[in-house]
Motif scaffolding. Structure first.
Motif, PDB file in Angstrom:
ATOM      1  N   UNK A   1     -13.669  19.830 -22.927  1.00  0.00           N
ATOM      2  CA  UNK A   1     -13.923  20.602 -24.517  1.00  0.00           C
ATOM      3  C   UNK A   1     -12.634  20.940 -24.976  1.00  0.00           C
ATOM      4  N   UNK A   2     -11.559  21.332 -24.657  1.00  0.00           N
ATOM      5  CA  UNK A   2     -10.580  21.949 -25.093  1.00  0.00           C
ATOM      6  C   UNK A   2      -9.801  20.625 -25.936  1.00  0.00           C
ATOM      7  N   UNK A   3      -9.666  19.532 -25.302  1.00  0.00           N
ATOM      8  CA  UNK A   3      -9.162  18.297 -25.600  1.00  0.00           C
ATOM      9  C   UNK A   3      -9.989  17.703 -26.655  1.00  0.00           C
ATOM     10  N   UNK A   4     -11.477  17.665 -26.605  1.00  0.00           N
ATOM     11  CA  UNK A   4     -12.074  17.218 -27.338  1.00  0.00           C
ATOM     12  C   UNK A   4     -12.058  18.184 -28.890  1.00  0.00           C
ATOM     13  N   UNK A   5     -11.886  19.456 -28.679  1.00  0.00           N
ATOM     14  CA  UNK A   5     -11.734  20.334 -30.025  1.00  0.00           C
ATOM     15  C   UNK A   5     -10.568  20.061 -30.776  1.00  0.00           C
ATOM     16  N   UNK A   6      -9.284  19.738 -29.910  1.00  0.00           N
ATOM     17  CA  UNK A   6      -7.989  19.389 -30.620  1.00  0.00           C
ATOM     18  C   UNK A   6      -8.246  17.841 -31.233  1.00  0.00           C
TER      19      UNK A   6
END
Length: 641
Positions: A508-513
């Motif tokens: 989810x963190x990479x997706x948010x970026x």
């Protein structure tokens, strides 16, 4: 005896013309028949599958306000591709045969067969029928050339097929108006021929360029002028000179009027493109921009000469820009201009007989004139290379090859059979290449994989393969392709959106970026509304409400603007058509009533009096300062007579 066999072959072609045309039609259908099993691929989805104008879910009249892809043509985000006649044929396909791709492919293949058959007659007309063998070699090469796969196997390529078909018919009609001695018949046929070119333009923009071919044919083939001496109209008999000027004037008027109406329909504004669509046109240095354009021209010519590197899309870094004088690719630019200079010299100088020189001139014109809309010279285009734009120009290339072949046969008479055998072998190789290329167009995965082999730097093709892998639930492969697309194009927002969608649960963190970068690169620009809606649905999980609301407001404003459409252009066109239609049957009338005095018996009109005299005469040809004059002073009207 030297040319006995050649003459006998020409005689055979003349006596079996109908058979030759049927043969070319059958060959044209046969080499593309394996494309009939193909799906909707690449641009077909946007132009056909998701296009309400084609599917019949929108009223018929709406397609006259929309572009080729179903968007309002007067909006900034439109590509300004106005092709209503092509869209109508797609709509008929759906209505009569259903929404399966099979019937669409069948129509495309039949159209190519018809164009292949017509090319024999077209070349006969353009070369004044002096060498049927030249026409046959040209038509056969045109029929099997692999460069046409995108136009025939790709369903959206029907625009090129229809434009070529109407353009070819226009040339055949113009043959009769350039040989008749009846003024009324000549005018009617000239207008008919010009309107066929307008119809070709309504199938694809290139169609209007056939008017230029007609003009060149009339000047340099019919009236046998030379490029150096084209201004010497006095060598033509007065009545033929007058007919020539009338025809040239009608072609110019119809062409300019069609372009004006076309410009009005598209909102009197050119399309807006991004640097990624056509990087060369955005180069800051003028000289380097010119070099890059010429390198693209050289690649187009190479694809005609050696159709091995065929690719459905040449955008997004497929051809890295020439940035300096030390780039080795400038050698190809030099080679291209050397070849073009040689052709121009052949057109100008009397290096061989006049008939062959005119053939070279027509062939060169067929290459250059229809290619002008795609050349970036008149306006910026939204692509780097599009093989389907070479459908009509390829006829000129094929004619050049045929002229060279005939020259070789005549010059090397002892090796005539070997030369013809080599030509037949090349036709076989090209046919095999065409059949193989058709298979690439049968499904999207194979099409995009073939594009990657030709252009590994194309980020868009990596993105498309990623999308295909995702649809087949192969997430690992999809992620690999999306990452490669982003590596090749770090601002590729759509690839970021799709990759983030795949990673949103596990990473989810990479997706948010990725989502934030997608909004950063595309959120404030005019982008595809379908992508924008998708992006908004995805991003609301991550982005605070304030940013989501701002993006939604931007989307709503864009949608409201897109729904604002003025009918003014349509009304003007409608009134023009009605005005012409209700009076068209008067075109067959004779000179009646006052026409005799004002025109038939008026020396100012008939040209038997000096031009300056009409400024001293009244409407009826009498001196206006005399008592018996009606005092009707209308010199501009008399000039038009």
């Amino acid at each position: 005896m030297k040319h006995c066999q050649a003459n006998s072959f020409d005689s055979y072609l003349r006596s079996h013309e109908s058979f030759i045309k049927i043969f070319l039609f059958i060959v044209g259908v046969s080499v593309f028949w394996n494309s009939v099993w193909g799906d909707f691929v690449f641009d077909d989805a946007e132009a056909i599958v998701n296009n309400d104008d084609v599917q019949g879910t929108a009223p018929l009249w709406k397609l006259f306000y929309n572009d080729y892809w179903g968007s309002l043509i007067n909006q900034n985000y439109s590509h300004k591709s106005y092709r209503p006649l092509t869209v109508i044929t797609f709509r008929w396909n759906c209505l009569l045969f259903g929404k399966a791709a099979f019937s669409f492919h069948v129509v495309n293949i039949i159209l190519h067969g018809l164009c292949s058959s017509l090319t024999y007659s077209v070349v006969q007309v353009l070369s004044r029928g002096h060498s049927p063998s030249t026409a046959f070699y040209t038509a056969l090469l045109f029929t099997v050339h692999p460069i046409h796969c995108e136009s025939v196997a790709g369903i959206v390529g029907r625009a090129d097929l229809l434009a070529a078909f109407l353009g070819f018919v226009s040339i055949l009609v113009y043959k009769y108006c350039s040989s008749t001695h009846n003024v009324l018949k000549m005018i009617s046929l000239t207008i008919t021929s010009a309107l066929l070119c307008v119809g070709a333009m309504l199938c694809k923009e290139q169609g209007i360029t056939v008017l230029g071919i007609l003009s060149i044919y009339d000047l340099f083939v019919v009236h046998k002028l030379t490029i150096v001496g084209c201004y010497s109209l006095h060598i033509i008999k007065p009545h033929r000179q007058r007919f020539l000027l009338i025809r040239q004037g009608l072609l110019a008027i119809v062409g300019l009027l069609a372009l004006y109406v076309r410009w009005s329909i598209m909102g009197s504004a050119p399309p807006t493109f991004k640097p990624i669509d056509n990087p060369a046109s955005f180069h800051e240095q003028f000289v380097m921009r010119v070099f890059n354009y010429n390198y693209i021209y050289a690649i187009n010519l190479w694809l005609l000469l050696c159709p091995q590197w065929l690719c459905n899309d040449w955008s997004m870094g497929s051809l890295p820009l020439i940035q300096s004088w030390t780039d080795y690719r400038l050698v190809f630019v030099l080679a291209f201009w050397t070849a073009m200079a040689g052709l121009l010299l052949r057109c100008v100088q009397s290096l061989f007989d006049q008939q062959r020189r005119r053939d070279v001139l027509i062939a060169t014109s067929l290459i250059i004139v229809p290619f002008l809309p795609a050349s970036n010279l008149l306006f910026r285009v939204g692509f780097v290379i599009a093989e389907r734009n070479l459908y009509i120009p390829s006829l000129g290339f094929c004619l050049l090859v045929a002229v060279s072949l005939n020259k070789a046969v005549q010059q090397f008479d002892k090796h005539k059979q070997n030369i013809i055998a080599a030509f037949i072998f090349v036709m076989f190789i090209l046919s095999v290449r065409t059949l193989d290329r058709n298979e690439d167009w049968n499904n999207e995965v194979r099409l995009y994989e073939s594009a990657i082999r030709v252009s590994p730097l194309n980020a868009k093709m990596h993105f498309n393969l990623g999308r295909q892998a995702a649809e087949q639930n192969n997430q690992a492969l999809a992620v690999t392709y999306y990452r490669e697309a982003i590596r090749l194009n770090p601002t590729y927002a759509q690839a970021m959106n799709n990759l983030a969608n795949l990673l949103r649960l596990d990473q989810p963190h990479e997706a948010e970026i990725l989502f934030k970068k997608a909004v950063q690169y595309e959120g404030s620009r005019a982008i595809d509304t379908r992508f924008l809606r998708q992006l908004l649905r995805r991003i609301k999980v991550i982005i605070p409400d304030k940013k989501e609301n701002q993006a939604m407001i931007r989307y709503q404003l864009q949608t409201m603007k897109a729904n604002t459409w003025s009918h003014e252009s349509f009304i003007k066109i409608f009134l023009f058509i009605v005005g012409v239609s209700v009076f068209w049957n008067s075109v067959w009338g004779d000179f009646v009533f006052d026409d005799a005095e004002a025109i038939v018996n008026n020396d100012d009109v008939q040209g038997t009096a000096p031009l300056w005299k009409l400024f001293y005469n009244d409407y009826w040809g009498s001196l206006i300062n005399q008592n018996y004059s009606h005092k009707s002073y209308r010199p501009l009207t008399v000039i038009t007579f």
